[in-house]
Design a protein around this motif. Sequence first.
Motif, short mmCIF file in Angstrom:
data_model
loop_
_atom_site.label_atom_id
_atom_site.label_comp_id
_atom_site.label_asym_id
_atom_site.label_seq_id
_atom_site.Cartn_x
_atom_site.Cartn_y
_atom_site.Cartn_z
N TYR A 140 -12.79 -9.48 2.54
CA TYR A 140 -13.06 -8.76 1.31
C TYR A 140 -14.35 -7.96 1.41
N LEU A 141 -15.39 -8.63 1.97
CA LEU A 141 -16.65 -7.92 2.19
C LEU A 141 -16.41 -6.71 3.08
N PHE A 142 -15.61 -6.96 4.10
CA PHE A 142 -15.32 -5.90 5.05
C PHE A 142 -14.64 -4.72 4.35
N ARG A 163 -4.86 -9.98 -2.81
CA ARG A 163 -4.37 -8.90 -1.94
C ARG A 163 -4.00 -7.64 -2.71
N GLY A 164 -3.54 -7.84 -3.96
CA GLY A 164 -3.18 -6.68 -4.78
C GLY A 164 -4.38 -5.75 -4.98
N TRP A 165 -5.54 -6.34 -5.09
CA TRP A 165 -6.74 -5.50 -5.26
C TRP A 165 -7.13 -4.83 -3.96
N ILE A 166 -6.93 -5.58 -2.86
CA ILE A 166 -7.19 -4.98 -1.55
C ILE A 166 -6.32 -3.73 -1.38
N VAL A 167 -5.08 -3.84 -1.87
CA VAL A 167 -4.16 -2.72 -1.76
C VAL A 167 -4.71 -1.48 -2.47
N THR A 222 0.83 -1.21 0.00
CA THR A 222 0.00 0.00 0.00
C THR A 222 0.86 1.26 0.00
N ILE A 223 1.91 1.25 0.80
CA ILE A 223 2.79 2.42 0.80
C ILE A 223 3.43 2.58 -0.58
N GLY A 224 3.82 1.46 -1.18
CA GLY A 224 4.38 1.53 -2.53
C GLY A 224 3.40 2.17 -3.51
N GLU A 225 2.16 1.69 -3.48
CA GLU A 225 1.16 2.23 -4.42
C GLU A 225 0.82 3.68 -4.07
N ILE A 226 0.84 4.03 -2.80
CA ILE A 226 0.58 5.43 -2.43
C ILE A 226 1.64 6.33 -3.07
N TYR A 227 2.90 5.89 -2.98
CA TYR A 227 3.96 6.71 -3.58
C TYR A 227 3.78 6.82 -5.09
N THR A 228 3.44 5.70 -5.73
CA THR A 228 3.24 5.74 -7.18
C THR A 228 2.10 6.70 -7.53
N GLY A 286 -1.44 -2.72 -11.63
CA GLY A 286 -0.73 -3.98 -11.76
C GLY A 286 -0.26 -4.55 -10.43
N VAL A 287 -0.74 -3.99 -9.31
CA VAL A 287 -0.25 -4.42 -7.99
C VAL A 287 -0.36 -5.94 -7.82
N GLU A 288 -1.54 -6.48 -8.13
CA GLU A 288 -1.74 -7.92 -7.95
C GLU A 288 -0.68 -8.72 -8.72
N GLY A 289 -0.45 -8.31 -9.98
CA GLY A 289 0.52 -9.03 -10.79
C GLY A 289 1.94 -8.87 -10.26
N MET A 290 2.29 -7.66 -9.84
CA MET A 290 3.64 -7.42 -9.34
C MET A 290 3.87 -8.15 -8.03
#
Lengths: 318, 513
Positions: A282-284, A230-234, A24-30, A39-43
């Motif tokens: 996931y529901l949560f 989890r990538g999607w959760i991110v 999440t921190i990675g994607e926040i920076y991006t 592409g988080v899930e794939g990465m």
Amino acid sequence: MNMAMLVSILAVTVQAGTSLVFATIGEIYTERSGILNLGVEGMMLMGAVAAFAAAYHTGSVWLGVAAAMATGGVLALIHAFLTITLRTDQTVTGLALTIFGTGMTSFLGQRLGPAGKPLVGLIGPRFERLPLPGLSDIPFLGRALFRQDLLVYGMYLLVPLAWYYLYKTRPGLHLRAVGENPQTADAMGVSVSGIRYAYTVLGGMLVGLGGAHLSLAYTPGWTENLTGGRGWIVIALVIFATWDPLRAVVGAVLFGGVNAVQFRLQAAGTAIPPAFLGMMPYLFTILVLVVITWWEAFRKRVGAPAALGLPYAREEKG
Amino acid sequence: MIDTSSDPAVAMRGITKRFPGVLANDHIDFEVQAGEIHALLGENGAGKSTLMNILTGLYRADEGEIALHGRRVDIRSPRDAIALGIGMVHQHFMVVEPLTVAENIILGLNKPRFALNMKRAEEEIAALSQRYGLRVDPHAYIWQLSVGEQQRVEILKMLYRGADILILDEPTAVLTPQEAGELGRTLRHMAAEGKAVIFITHKLDEVAEFSDRVTVLRRGRVVATLPTAETTRSDLARLMVGREVLFRLEKEAVEPGETVLDVQGLRALGDKGLPALQGVSFQVRAGEILGIAGVAGNGQRELAEVLTGLRKASAGRVLVGGRDITNRSPRVVIDEGVAHVPGDRLGMGLVPDLAVSDNLILKSYRQPPFCGGFFLHRDSINEHADNLIAAYDIATPSPATPVKLLSGGNLQKCILAREITTGRGLLVAVHPTRGLDVGATEAVRRTLLEQRAAGMAILLISEDLDELLAISDRLAVIYEGRIMGVVDAASADLEEIGLMMAGTEVSTSNPKP
Ligand SMILES: Nc1ncnc2c1ncn2[C@@H]1O[C@H](COP(=O)(O)OP(=O)(O)OP(=O)(O)O)[C@@H](O)[C@H]1O
Ligand SMILES: [Mg+2]
């Protein structure tokens, strides 16, 4: 519920949340730089498989971590090249990256074992728990938080650093400006594409690191689709966190916590079918996202970087 | 006065810049001395901003060279320009809204190497704003500031970098007359310190008042560079437009007809949820222009939005031609024949990426001859576009050009053309000439007067008192969401209006009905 159980739930929460915090921190920076990388899930999957394969063959978890970060970084670099230099659509490119990563890991998982055999089912090196002397003896919290592996301790350090860097340093200021208003940042002499490249790659490396924590510590080993979405959760947590590294922790802990409780319930055996329990985190997440978006929109500040997803070219009008 | 014997602070020679389909700058020679204020004049689209964007490294010239203080320089990026002491306040402000004033000012510098020391920066900024009389709170967030304050931030940004070549692109377009006067004094102060100041404007009075020399551009070429003292307003206008410009429009006497717009006790909230309109009542009759005067942010925008169905009224009524349209949808309001020329041209008035021809039918595409059932009729849309482009003299490479590529004046002509062809009865116009050159301003005002003569009721919301006095019949002054008084434009007393704009209720020469 007794004390020991609470400690164990909290400990599992932290375990489950660590990969999420990194990613999440990675994607926040991006995203702060204005680049949306779906592409988080794939990465993350690629990071996880690279980490496990490298650690298995070299016997070193650290080489596993390095391989995961390098893999995440390279994939993010591809995303950066396509979206920044070639100006492809960020959403589509990110989705393609996830599809690529998912397919590629299922292929690699079949080939990267010894003598071209599958990785699945192998037992490799893992990050062991390393109670911190002194701290781990603190009742309750110490036992839950400081009897963890080194990557978890790394995460404890990363969170405040990521926050400090973003809000209190010059490069952090430049990063925020580029994501909000690239025209202005450019006119002030900040290199828009330089920053976008740098933080997209950095984001990919952190996502890869999250993947490494999954395959080397949380659920050591490799199985297909190890990340379980989890990538999607991110992606959801980034919104939940309103692009703030400190808030990312809250989201990751909530998700990890529901996960831990759900595991406990499964282990204890309840009438609820395990499939439904598995859905709970996931529901949560969806629920929390709806509430947060509604509540924030109500206060008129959802806080996405204003230029998120928009390409920038200096001489382009409008 | 200006010493033209030494090397000029800025010398641009043979600058040429092409955009797809436009020659924006055509071998331009342009010089500015240190210590002078140099006005750059020209019609919308003449190439002023382009020339200055080349100087600041945002655009690369296709041909030509630049020398600063006699030394050839190669400016490849804004970074180079900043390092060479060039600073610019852009036509569209370059500020990052969610950041603070101080953060905006230090943005892009490499002075604090890593950790930001905001305290120190804030102190320096406070000292600088003290010195130049540019009042602004360094801790405030940009989104909390008025446009006038944002502009001070832009100027401080240049000064903080120690720029000695300062460019201001239409800095007064969004300022009140008082703020514009203050800005003029600040510019004088900076020129007196030996800085070279380049000042782009459409307001000829400001040229006369503040500048030492003036360069006029027309269609990408320099037509003249003159000492300001040797010019008159009409000379400059003629140079810019290539013909005589009328500053006083003939306003024929029109006998007002029936009441078209009747606003009764209107109340509404602003964006931040605070009351923006607090019981506004007035009427506009057919063949009459009612001007709404007031300092920006006193409810003008909200008023226009409520009248056109874009904002909910919390109380009160809006009647158009006797029919209640309060809180009806924009679609209903349009169908009732209400035309709207919004203040935000590209945001609300036009769809930037759509073609000129499509923008011209945005309000009538549902009706024949432009559509039959499900499909659009391209032929009649194009014919309609050709007619309006000719009738309103819209300068566009073709009807299929995306509207965002047109100059400001031509954007406004597109909106007017569309609104006048679809509107029946009432026209609500917000800042219709803001940012337009003298020629386009004249054209827009003339169009409004023509519509008045044709029996349209016009509500004109503007911050430009000269404009309001020139073309409206009556003038209502708005302050904090209330009408302070309504006066007859022909016999209006400027002082009285000024008092009302500042919030004093004055017994009106034209009693409220
Ligand atoms: N980035 C761009 N891409 C394409 N065309 C452009 C671009 N910038 C400017 N132009 C075109 O170049 C011409 C000159 O534009 P410029 O903005 O320099 O005019 P200006 O003199 O500043 O006008 P105004 O008074 O309306 O600000 C116009 O025809 C404009 O449409
Ligand atoms: Mg301009």
